[in-house]
Design a protein around this motif. Structure first.
Motif, PDB file in Angstrom:
ATOM      1  N   GLN B 109       0.841  -1.206   0.000  1.00  0.00           N
ATOM      2  CA  GLN B 109       0.000   0.000   0.000  1.00  0.00           C
ATOM      3  C   GLN B 109       0.866   1.242   0.000  1.00  0.00           C
ATOM      4  N   PRO B 110       0.905   2.024  -1.057  1.00  0.00           N
ATOM      5  CA  PRO B 110       0.262   1.763  -2.345  1.00  0.00           C
ATOM      6  C   PRO B 110       1.025   0.700  -3.122  1.00  0.00           C
ATOM      7  N   ASP B 111       0.363   0.124  -4.136  1.00  0.00           N
ATOM      8  CA  ASP B 111       0.974  -0.830  -5.072  1.00  0.00           C
ATOM      9  C   ASP B 111       2.327  -0.270  -5.546  1.00  0.00           C
ATOM     10  N   GLY B 112       3.412  -0.998  -5.229  1.00  0.00           N
ATOM     11  CA  GLY B 112       4.748  -0.486  -5.534  1.00  0.00           C
ATOM     12  C   GLY B 112       5.031  -0.361  -7.020  1.00  0.00           C
ATOM     13  N   ILE B 113       4.385  -1.181  -7.832  1.00  0.00           N
ATOM     14  CA  ILE B 113       4.599  -1.109  -9.287  1.00  0.00           C
ATOM     15  C   ILE B 113       3.903   0.142  -9.854  1.00  0.00           C
ATOM     16  N   THR B 114       2.696   0.395  -9.379  1.00  0.00           N
ATOM     17  CA  THR B 114       1.967   1.588  -9.835  1.00  0.00           C
ATOM     18  C   THR B 114       2.668   2.858  -9.352  1.00  0.00           C
ATOM     19  N   ALA B 135      -3.981   4.440 -10.527  1.00  0.00           N
ATOM     20  CA  ALA B 135      -3.620   5.739  -9.958  1.00  0.00           C
ATOM     21  C   ALA B 135      -4.346   6.796 -10.776  1.00  0.00           C
ATOM     22  N   ILE B 136      -4.927   7.784 -10.083  1.00  0.00           N
ATOM     23  CA  ILE B 136      -5.660   8.853 -10.769  1.00  0.00           C
ATOM     24  C   ILE B 136      -4.799  10.120 -10.730  1.00  0.00           C
TER      25      ILE B 136
END
Lengths: 265, 265
Positions: B109-114, B135-136
């Motif tokens: 959290q958050p997604d490390g790839i994103t 991600a926005i």
């Protein structure tokens, strides 16, 4: 003499194999008892294609892929979008019946989509036969770059994606349409059929392309030419239009092409 | 002070979420009790990457995708190819342990790839938050062509694939890494989050791109910028290397980039 949509669909299913479990073929919209005024085929039932069919005076559209952006029926979240709702309304007003012919044409002998692509590529004389899902082509030695140029010219494409050495000479080619570029259909084929190059529509990027990359690291030259899904299957639907026109000389039958989906920037 | 591979893996799994059913993470090769001399991260454990890791003196390689061209363990037909057999032999000789970190880094959290991709794109200040898998990003009005040029420059890409009008101005962008460009993750997001553009790694061509095409036919301007799977996930593995280096200042930690898989001809 009038012929109904139902009779056309019987003609189609008679020439395909039996319908598989989890099959997707069927009349997605329209009245099967209506008299057919004209027929069009296309890769996918996009809104553009449906509008074009209507403008051609066609009331039966036969497409390979479905209406709502999913191989099977779309889930609730996609079905609930404004775009789907508006498209349903537009189809209801169009008067165009829509039949999906996916499994049937793939299961005919030979697979009509694969045959259509090989024919469009001008390789019927070079067609050695079929192996599993692929057509096997024997060429008199062409480089990857020459094959890419040939494919682009024959299919009218602005570009193809390539993995491998563009100067490599290729004699044995596998042709896999649609999503058959995935690892399970494509990877074993290279070694079983002693292929230099596979030409496919689409497949996961981390599967077959990564196999080819590792194969090159091992000094085993192999290559891919990737057409895109629509480019690989549209020729089969064009071939279907011509076959239907031969069987139904009194009904106008059209193939509706589309502009490429993707632009390279 | 020596630290074992097992201790590094515990550090990784502690920072990720719990492992899902059907998870794919784990030590694919190597002895967990060996002392770590150096670490490298990469998108995929290609033969090139393993050789590069060895040449860097690394004995623990952490990759996002696996060894054998399949999200899960490959089937018999792929496992039986010469390329897989040769790669296995080469790995056994390399002395490089290989750990797959796919689910863990996506579930942190958050997604490390994103997060890694948003960071590499220079959009952390424009990050409004996360919605489901995306991600926005809120931008001050950039055209599709400007966004494509920005993305190519930041990620060092020769090209991206685009659907839509390149002159369209975009303010709300969704960023979806990996294979999250499919219809189920991507299509509903456009309308739920009022997005002008989605930037994704990879997804089936007949799903989200066809939705965008129909949306354009309905005069609802939307666009896609498609990076490719590796381009979308490599920055997250680069970010992981930097995070590990901060936690482990005495061990050299590298990120191994790769050349783009595809050439456009």
């Amino acid at each position: 003499m009038s012929i109904s949509i139902r009779e056309i669909l019987e003609l189609l299913t008679d020439s395909g194999g039996s319908s598989p479990e989890n099959g997707v073929d069927g009349l997605e919209y329209g009245n099967p008892d209506a008299a057919v005024k004209g027929i069009a085929t296309a890769f996918i039932a996009s809104q553009h294609v449906i509008e074009k069919a209507k403008s051609l005076g066609v009331n039966l559209l036969i497409t390979h892929e479905g209406l709502y952006y999913s191989h099977f029926q779309p889930g609730e979240q996609i079905a609930g979008t404004d775009v789907v709702r508006e498209k349903k309304r537009m189809i209801g007003q169009s008067g165009v019946a829509i039949y999906r012919n996916h499994d049937g044409i793939h299961r005919s002998q030979p697979d009509g989509i694969t045959y259509g692509l090989v024919r469009e590529l001008g390789w019927l004389d070079e067609l050695e036969g079929y192996s599993s899902f692929a057509a096997i082509i024997r060429l008199p030695g062409m480089t990857v770059a020459e094959i890419a140029a040939h494919v682009k010219s024959k299919l009218g494409l602005g570009q193809v994606r390539v993995v491998g050495d563009r100067t490599m000479s290729c004699e044995r080619i596998g042709v896999l349409v649609g999503y058959r570029g995935g690892g399970n259909p494509a990877i074993p084929l290279f070694e079983q059929e002693n292929l230099d190059l596979i030409l496919y529509g689409e497949g996961p990027e981390w599967e077959t392309p990564e196999y080819v990359k590792d194969s090159l690291s091992q000094n085993k030259p192999r290559a891919l030419v990737i057409l895109g899904h629509a480019a690989s299957e549209s020729p089969g639907m064009k071939y279907l239009a011509e076959s239907l026109q031969t069987k139904l000389p009194d009904i106008p039958v059209h193939f509706i092409p589309e502009e490429p989906l993707f632009e390279i920037l």
